[in-house]
Design a protein around this motif. Structure first.
Motif, PDB file in Angstrom:
ATOM      1  N   GLY A  30       0.820  -1.197   0.000  1.00 37.64           N
ATOM      2  CA  GLY A  30       0.000   0.000   0.000  1.00 37.64           C
ATOM      3  C   GLY A  30       0.859   1.254   0.000  1.00 37.64           C
ATOM      4  O   GLY A  30       2.061   1.214   0.287  1.00 37.64           O
ATOM      5  N   LEU A  31       0.241   2.378  -0.299  1.00 36.83           N
ATOM      6  CA  LEU A  31       0.935   3.660  -0.330  1.00 36.83           C
ATOM      7  C   LEU A  31       1.596   3.960   1.017  1.00 36.83           C
ATOM      8  O   LEU A  31       2.741   4.427   1.068  1.00 36.83           O
ATOM      9  CB  LEU A  31      -0.037   4.785  -0.713  1.00 36.83           C
ATOM     10  N   LYS A  32       0.905   3.656   2.101  1.00 40.25           N
ATOM     11  CA  LYS A  32       1.442   3.902   3.439  1.00 40.25           C
ATOM     12  C   LYS A  32       2.753   3.129   3.641  1.00 40.25           C
ATOM     13  O   LYS A  32       3.716   3.657   4.195  1.00 40.25           O
ATOM     14  CB  LYS A  32       0.408   3.487   4.485  1.00 40.25           C
ATOM     15  N   ASP A  33       2.794   1.888   3.169  1.00 37.91           N
ATOM     16  CA  ASP A  33       3.986   1.056   3.317  1.00 37.91           C
ATOM     17  C   ASP A  33       5.153   1.601   2.493  1.00 37.91           C
ATOM     18  O   ASP A  33       6.294   1.642   2.964  1.00 37.91           O
ATOM     19  CB  ASP A  33       3.694  -0.387   2.887  1.00 37.91           C
ATOM     20  N   VAL A  34       4.870   2.017   1.263  1.00 42.24           N
ATOM     21  CA  VAL A  34       5.930   2.552   0.401  1.00 42.24           C
ATOM     22  C   VAL A  34       6.445   3.878   0.965  1.00 42.24           C
ATOM     23  O   VAL A  34       7.655   4.132   0.975  1.00 42.24           O
ATOM     24  CB  VAL A  34       5.446   2.697  -1.056  1.00 42.24           C
TER      25      VAL A  34
END
Length: 150
Positions: A30-34
């Motif tokens: 997810g965007l949060k992880d990246v």
């Protein structure tokens, strides 16, 4: 002639990297992880490969922890595959690992991803074991390692 450059990822690359994640991976991050990898993870190295005509066409995320490195993700836009771009990114990260006196580089790859396994073997990675049911969909992972001369 198109030219390619490997460089550190920047915040402005996030949309393209997320597009590549969603296009190329069975279980994309997810965007949060990246964003965490890019801005907060102290061991993460996020690089992109950029075309002088098309912008970002691939990326790699790898961690260096003490004397070991792990390739977390590597991806090339399907339209740019079979042009040596993944190899270029691997060569750059191996050079960085040498510079950081890393003793080995490891990774997991889906057992059915034969093209990726062949790519890693070309760069000296050796299969060491199969992790049964490693991925969330039940796919097995091949654990590979490359020993480096430091």
């Amino acid at each position: 002639m198109e030219y390619f450059t490997v460089r550190p990822m920047k915040e402005k690359d996030l949309n393209t990297v997320m597009y590549l994640q969603n296009t190329c991976f069975v279980a994309p991050w997810g965007l949060k992880d990246v964003k965490y990898e890019l801005n907060n993870n102290p061991v993460s190295n996020l690089w992109v490969i950029e075309s002088d005509t098309s912008g970002v066409v691939g990326f790699v995320d790898y961690w260096i922890t003490f004397d070991s490195a792990t390739i977390c993700q590597i991806c090339v836009n399907p339209l740019y595959r079979r042009k040596g771009l993944a190899s270029l990114m691997i060569e750059e990260l191996l050079s960085d690992c040498h510079a950081n006196r890393t003793r080995n580089v490891t990774l997991e790859v889906r057992e059915n991803n034969l093209a990726a396994i062949k790519l890693y073997e070309k760069h000296g990675f050796v299969k060491t074991l199969v992790k049964q049911g490693y991925y969330t969909n039940g796919d097995n992972a091949v654990y590979m390692i490359k020993e480096l001369d430091v």
